[in-house]
Each structure stands twice: as C-alpha cells, then as structure tokens.
Design an enzyme around this catalytic site. Structure first.
Site, PDB file in Angstrom:
ATOM      1  N   ASP A 101      64.227 -22.651 -50.532  1.00 53.41           N
ATOM      2  CA  ASP A 101      63.701 -22.840 -50.763  1.00 53.41           C
ATOM      3  C   ASP A 101      63.876 -24.597 -52.019  1.00 53.41           C
ATOM      4  O   ASP A 101      64.987 -24.900 -51.905  1.00 53.41           O
ATOM      5  CB  ASP A 101      63.170 -21.900 -52.811  1.00 53.41           C
ATOM      6  CG  ASP A 101      64.334 -21.554 -53.435  1.00 53.41           C
ATOM      7  OD1 ASP A 101      65.866 -21.409 -52.685  1.00 53.41           O
ATOM      8  OD2 ASP A 101      64.141 -21.932 -54.703  1.00 53.41           O
ATOM      9  N   ASP A 132      69.355 -30.643 -50.339  1.00 54.05           N
ATOM     10  CA  ASP A 132      69.407 -29.210 -51.521  1.00 54.05           C
ATOM     11  C   ASP A 132      68.412 -28.496 -50.922  1.00 54.05           C
ATOM     12  O   ASP A 132      67.234 -28.261 -51.125  1.00 54.05           O
ATOM     13  CB  ASP A 132      69.170 -29.902 -53.033  1.00 54.05           C
ATOM     14  CG  ASP A 132      68.772 -29.028 -54.003  1.00 54.05           C
ATOM     15  OD1 ASP A 132      69.725 -27.537 -53.930  1.00 54.05           O
ATOM     16  OD2 ASP A 132      68.919 -29.057 -55.139  1.00 54.05           O
ATOM     17  N   GLU A 166      66.050 -20.268 -55.495  1.00 54.43           N
ATOM     18  CA  GLU A 166      66.652 -20.583 -56.377  1.00 54.43           C
ATOM     19  C   GLU A 166      66.525 -21.718 -57.542  1.00 54.43           C
ATOM     20  O   GLU A 166      67.064 -21.749 -58.664  1.00 54.43           O
ATOM     21  CB  GLU A 166      67.944 -21.987 -55.211  1.00 54.43           C
ATOM     22  CG  GLU A 166      69.416 -21.971 -56.495  1.00 54.43           C
ATOM     23  CD  GLU A 166      69.988 -23.114 -56.950  1.00 54.43           C
ATOM     24  OE1 GLU A 166      70.174 -23.561 -57.317  1.00 54.43           O
ATOM     25  OE2 GLU A 166      68.761 -24.037 -56.287  1.00 54.43           O
TER      26      GLU A 166
END
Lengths: 474, 474
Positions: A101, A132, A166
């Site tokens: 995510d 990320d 997350e």
C-alpha cells in the site's frame, strides 16, 4: 555463480523497471478510507500473489475481516500475503516483510509528473511507492527471479509476509503474526525488512529504532470557558498550571528534567561510539537541507547519538485552549497538554510512565492549585535494538561490501517503527532492516522516487545476501 | 412632582412593556453580517427616531457608510442616532448612550420561548435585547414620556446617542464622537450609559472598567513542522521555548511576575476599601453559580479587588501547535502564544508594553535558543475610572436612594468597555454607568430577560436622576 546472477540482473533491468511501473500504476492508497482505493489494494495483493505463484511459491492471501471506520462504516481489510518458496531443512529460512500500500498522492499536491505513472529522469524512477515500499519488495522478488531464470538453486528458504495496510497503521498485522507464530513463522530464522532509507551516499544497515511514550496532561477547572474580564484575577487558571507543568519537562539544552529518566539508558560502549564516527554524514549539508539555523550539538557524533541512542522529549501542543488566529480574551477552563518521549534501550515503558506521572504530580502539588489534574499515557511502544553480531547482520555487511564495495553505515532510526519490535517480541528471531532507498527518496512526499541504481543494485544485494547467509549456515 | 411621575409610570407600565415588546420583535442582530439582519437594524433605528421625534426631540440619523467584510463584501453600517430634547442654557445637559442592536438568538439554542417575542413569566420579561440594551434605552425614554404626558418641565436638556453596531464592536462610533466633539457634544455636561448589570440584589453604580493589553509571542525555528522521531533531541524546540516564556508570566497565586508591572497600580485608599466592604455580594452563592471549586482568595473584598482594581494576566492559548484530539508526534516549527493583561488605574499601555517585551526577551535570552522570538502587542485599551464625587454620581446615588430605598453598590467592571473611556477621552466629560439589569439577566445568553420591576423602577430612577442632577445645578 554470483557473477551470473549480477549479469542477469543488469541485463534485465529494464524488465524489472517495467514491472515496478505496472505496480506503481495501481493506486493502492490505504490512508484514504474509500472503497475505490481499497479495491486497488486488493488488486495489488492479487497481482503480487500471482507473481509469487508464478515463481513457484505457495501463497496464501489471509482474509483479515472488516475495518471499523470512525463514522461507523466498515471497509474490508486487504488480505495479508503469506508465501513460501522452498522448505529444505538444511537451509536457513529468511522471511521478508514488505508492504504494497502507499501514501495518498495527487499531481496537484506538487508532483512534477503523474504520481501513478512511473517516469525515469536522469536515472531517477519517479512515482508513488517506488521507494516506499513497492521497489524494495520487487528487488527481493527480482533476486529470486534471477536465480530461477538461471536455474540456480536458491541457497535459502524464502518466506514472504506482505501487507496492504502499513500506511494505515498495519491494522491486524500483529494479530496475524501472533496467530502464525507457531505455524508460518515456526521455521523462520531471520526476518528482513527494507522499509527505510540510507542516511548518506553509502548503503546502510539499521539495527535500532526508538520507542515512544505519549502523554496527555489535562488540567480542569470546570466545563465552560471563562471570560478573562469577568474572572481574570481570582482563578487558578488551567493554562497557567499547564504551561508550568509542560515547562518542567525539558531544559533549553534538550535535557529531560524528569527525575530518574536517564537511569536505564544503555551506557555508550566503545564499539558503538566508533560506529558513529565512521558514518558518512555531512553535517553542513544535513543542517542546510533541514533549514535549521543551529542544532543543539555541534558534531556529527553527538547529533546522531541524540537522535538514536538518547531519549528526547517533545511538546506537541495543547487541546482546549484558543488556537485560532486573532485575539480572544478567553480563560480556557479545561486544557490538555500533549507531549511524548522517544524511548531508547533499555528504558521501560511502565517505569517511565511512573516517573513522568510522579514528576508532574509533584510539580502540580507545589502549585497548590484547586484545579483537577489527570495524566494519561495514551501510547507506549518500546524501542527496538538488534544485535549487530547476529549472523544476518554479518552476512548483510558482506553482501553490501560485495555489491557496493564499501562497508555500510551502521545506523538506527530515531522514529518508532513498531513492526520490527513486534516481530522480535512475538517470533523471537533476529530482525534486520536492510534499506535500499537513498536519503533523498522523499517517502511520503511529492516526487517520491527510487534511483535506478538503488533498485537494480538492491536486487543484487538481496541475491548476494541469500548466498552470504547460506554460507554462514553451511 | 416626582410622586406624580412615579404614579404615571406605575399606571402605564403595561404600555411601556408593550413598547419593549414591539422593539424586541425586531431582530436587530448586528453580529451576523447578513443583509436581512442589517435591514432590521435600520428599521429599528427608524422606529427609535420616530419615537423621539414624537416626543419633540430633533433627531439626526447619521449615515456611516459601508462595512467591509472579511470576504470582500460590504454591508451598510446602520446610522447612529443623535437626538436633542431641550437646549435651555440654564439647565445641565445629560447625554444618554445606548444601543439597539442585539446578539444573535435562536429558539434552538436553548431558549424556552421564541427570543423575539417578549413573554412575561413571574415578573420576568424574556426576550433578546430586553436587558441588553433595548430595555434600558426605553426606560430612559419612558422617563421622558412621563414628564411630557404630565406636562411637566424636564429639568435637564437631554441628548441621545444611540447606535446599532455595539455587539459588532461599535464600528465607526469613535469616528462619529470625534467628529461631533465640538458640535453635538459641545454642550454635553454628563454622559450616562446603562449597558451593564447589578452584581447583587441591590442597585449599582459603576465607576470603572479594566483595560486590556493583548500580546502574541511567536517562537519560530522554520516554516515547516518536524517529525519528533526524525528531529527530536537535536533541536531547540519552539514549544519548549514558548511554554517557558508563558510560564514566566504569572505565579500560581495569580501574581504577575513581570518586573515593574505593579509600579503604577493606584494605591488602595481607605475610602475605596470601605466601598468593597459595603457591597452586598454573597460569596458562597457567587462561587456556586460560577461552578468554581475554589477561588484564589477567601474574602469578598479580596475577590472584588482582584477583579476590579488589580491587574490580572491570562494565557489564552497557542496557535500553530497540535490542538486537535488524538496523538500526533509533531514538533511544531512555529508557535504563537497569546496572553493578555487586564489593566487598572494608573497603568499605562506603553509602559506595560515595554515591561512585557523586556521581560520576555530576558527570559528568552537566558535560554540561549537558536529560534527567533517576536513579541507583538495587538490590542491596547486603557482602563477607565470615574471620580465618584462627580456631581452626577452624587445625583444618581440620591435617585437610587429615593426609588429603591438603599445605597447602591459602588462597583467596577473587570472587563474592558472601551466606550466609557472613549467618551471620557474625547469629550472630556464625566461618564457614568448606571445599570438597571439584575445580576441574572443573562445578557448574550439564552433566555435573556429583564425583570418588570427593574424595567419600571429603572424608568423611575432615570426620572429621579433628572431632578437630582438639575437640583445640583440650581
């Protein structure tokens, strides 16, 4: 053998970037609780599962039930992916944690390009999630792909735990880890995550994160605010009590004034001290990029130690007082101050909680105020620290030396990353953070990117790591 | 002669209430800047002008131009009414200030009855504006009506200045007073207003209000906030600086710690001291109705002195910090504290400004912080105090004794009412506040009311005041 792998990765780098492009195109935003985004995360997890199955892994997508939203609505939590590739009892088992995510992103926020279309400029791969954490997850997969493509035996058993929540606080990850402790995780020897950044131009290995303990301090006179003309002069004003309490916490040199707070802070060893000295941090550059006129400390070593291995106390704000522009002559009748302490080894949450409460109660009782004081710890996360002599740290250092030709910066993170501590506490295995991203990747910001160099060399690094860790077990 | 007047007022009290009912029915809300409400204020001013003309007054409605709203729109400012009734050079001239705009009110806010329909229950006349300030304006007019109806000579020349923007900050009143200083106001001997309340069951005369000086204290590191994990431990955090600055202002007994701040506070005379003793304040009742567990002082005298004749310092809040519910680990990079000091005679705004700035700069420089400090005085209003030996105070005391049979509470107001000071400074004539409303009238609140008793006896009080002040000039 490693040479072949590296060559394969080099030759196929554009394919790896194409794959990253496809994954970046999926707007798997977990922060905005909207059905549309949630569907994208589900789609993302399915694609990852297919990819891993295609590599021969056995994959489970574990349903985690509904997420309760503050407005009473619910949204389905994306499944957590558990995968297993190889289960040779003679090989060590390395489990990779990652997430697919991403943070929200819109071109209007100040992106130069569409955040969900990967664009390469000067060797930089721009796009939300490139660094990320989609890029690092794929780098790990790329390493496996290379072994498979060359028909080479992967020298370790590999497991994956990949989540899709997350950025929304890893809802339900703890629960799953606990549940799978004696099943999926029973054979795991090492846990690796790659969800942070280097701090210089050199690769890094992260062996610790600070914890955090967050307090609210409520001072209450009555429910309704007062007018300062009508009541100013005859009250113990809650704001006066509160600023005095908050002012008693830390001095102007950053030293925390709560008695006993430093008692359990680990003493500085010679070995640890040396690690700060070798870190390649340009203090002037760091200061300039931070736009801070002057830090509390003048040397690289002191700065790093105060970010990583000493506690810090920050006052965040006050709820219930006048916080808007303009002039309002209110005496707030009930105010709540908020502050938190970044914890370091070997500080203990419940010890600190007691120290903080006692200190504030003492200060308050000296004021002889008629107001009511209420101190609440609303969050407590322990610091995490790994043993840098664990085999996987040694293996990772060697792999870094092989791929990048240098020794890594041995770093910690001043922030709190609860997942590392969760794995360490529940599974009781060594946890390592092995970042691939460069210091300027801009995670969570506009124009997030991963360098082509970091993505491709990172894929090699994971392959080299497989071999090094296997060697140590042979 | 006075007996006839009183009898007339008693006999016609229901007519006076009917008139108040008609005026209350006009929703002359000046706080909500909407054309509809603004029209209602215009209508209200027209009705008042007609009423005064009907009594033989010469009336001007002075246009004050447009009001600039924050959104760029404009609304017309209601005219200010100037009226004159009699100009006999042998008589003293008393000018009455009042306002006919009201605070917003809706039944849904918690009113028991429609706020714009006057309803009498147990001798209480409920309705928005009954006490603040339509009732007192009409009480003054009722007194005139009684003289006129009885064909009695009014023993004073009467002037009126009535505005329709008081609740919105008396926009443009200053300007008009300045402009009319040597015209309309040149013949005025006394200014009376009746826009506050008694503080006990006894009538009151108000001879002072506190001033106010409002400061913002900005502490800035940089524009953008920090994350406490990434920067906590190496910064002079602005919030730590600010709570230390704010914490240096006042001690827990309410004593202001700014050096020199008490130097110009008027010493307490024996005469003033005695006035506090005779005030009929039930401390227990006051404390209970305030819902405050304990005040800083135990006696009525000390409490009143600290509300009226000593300065007080209140910290209102902080702008730019985290002020919402929940836990956010932010280090605010730029924060602005707000506090103000209620000023008393003979404190001087510019002296206090210098003292406050010097004190805060000293404290800040001791901290040796690398942040930037900026202190701004954003509001300064001097205190107002009248000489209670002025003839109109003596006359009002006698009138109160005549109508109510008691001596008034000689009171001040801890709040800041700039209009009294404005009149005093510009026109340089004696200003008196002669309240009619009871302590529980609930100005600005739900269920605002004026007691039938206060309204009718108040009308008599003004009539008696006309005679007493005339006597003192004869």
């Amino acid at each position: 053998m490693l040479e072949n792998i590296f060559q394969y990765i080099d030759l196929h780098q554009n394919e790896f970037i194409q794959l990253l492009k496809e994954w970046v195109a999926i707007e798997s935003d977990s922060v905005q609780p909207l059905p549309h985004f949630r569907q994208e995360i589900f789609k993302m997890m399915d694609i990852a599962a297919d990819k891993l199955r295609h590599l021969g892994a056995s994959v489970d997508l574990i349903e985690m039930g509904p997420q309760q939203l503050p407005d009473g609505q619910t949204l389905p939590i994306p499944p957590i992916l558990l995968a297993e590739l190889g289960n040779d009892p003679k090989k060590p088992t390395v489990c990779f944690y990652g997430h697919l995510d991403v943070q929200p992103a819109k071109k209007e926020d100040g992106w130069n390009t569409d955040p969900f279309t990967l664009v390469e400029v000067d060797g930089k791969l721009y796009g939300r999630g490139t660094s990320d954490n989609k890029g690092p997850v794929l780098a790990w997969i790329n390493a496996v792909v290379a072994f498979k493509a060359l028909n080479q035996d992967i020298p370790v058993n590999i497991k994956f735990i990949i989540e899709g929540m997350e950025e929304a606080g890893s809802i339900s990850l703890d629960e799953l880890v606990r549940r799978e402790k004696d099943r999926f995780f029973s054979s795991v020897d090492y846990i690796v995550m790659s969800d942070n950044l280097w701090i210089s131009k050199k690769p890094a290995l992260t062996y610790g994160t600070r914890g955090n303990i967050y307090f609210t301090v409520e001072v209450k006179c009555r429910d309704q605010d007062f007018h300062s003309g009508t009541f100013g002069g005859i009250l113990n004003e809650p704001m006066a009590d509160l600023v005095s309490l908050l002012g008693s916490l830390v001095d102007s040199s950053g030293h925390i004034l709560i008695p006993g707070i430093y008692d359990n802070v680990a003493p500085l060893s010679e070995e640890e001290k040396k690690m700060y000295e070798t870190i390649d941090l340009n203090l002037e550059e760091y200061q300039n990029s931070s736009q801070v006129e002057k830090f509390l400390f003048d040397t690289k070593e002191e700065i790093l130690m105060h970010l990583w291995r000493y506690p810090s106390l920050s006052i965040h704000g006050i709820e219930g007082a006048f916080d808007e522009p303009g002039a309002k002559t209110v005496i707030p009748a009930q105010v709540t101050g908020k502050f938190s302490i970044r914890l370091v080894p070997h500080m203990n949450i419940s010890v600190v909680e007691t120290q903080v409460k006692k200190h504030l109660e003492d200060i308050f009782s000296q004021r002889n105020s008629s107001n009511k004081l209420k101190i609440t710890m609303i969050l407590g996360v322990h610091p995490w620290i790994a043993n840098i002599h664990d085999l996987q740290y040694v293996a990772a250092r060697r792999a870094i030396k092989t791929v990048f030709g240098v020794d890594p910066d041995m770093i910690r993170d001043g922030s709190t990353i609860p997942i590392a501590k969760t794995f360490q506490d529940i599974i009781q295995k060594s946890v390592m953070m092995l970042p691939l991203g460069a210091v300027d990747d801009g995670e969570h910001s506009q124009n997030e990117k991963i360098n082509r160099y970091n993505y491709i060399e990172g894929s090699k690094l994971f392959a080299a790591f497989f071999l090094e860790i296997a060697k140590m077990h042979s």
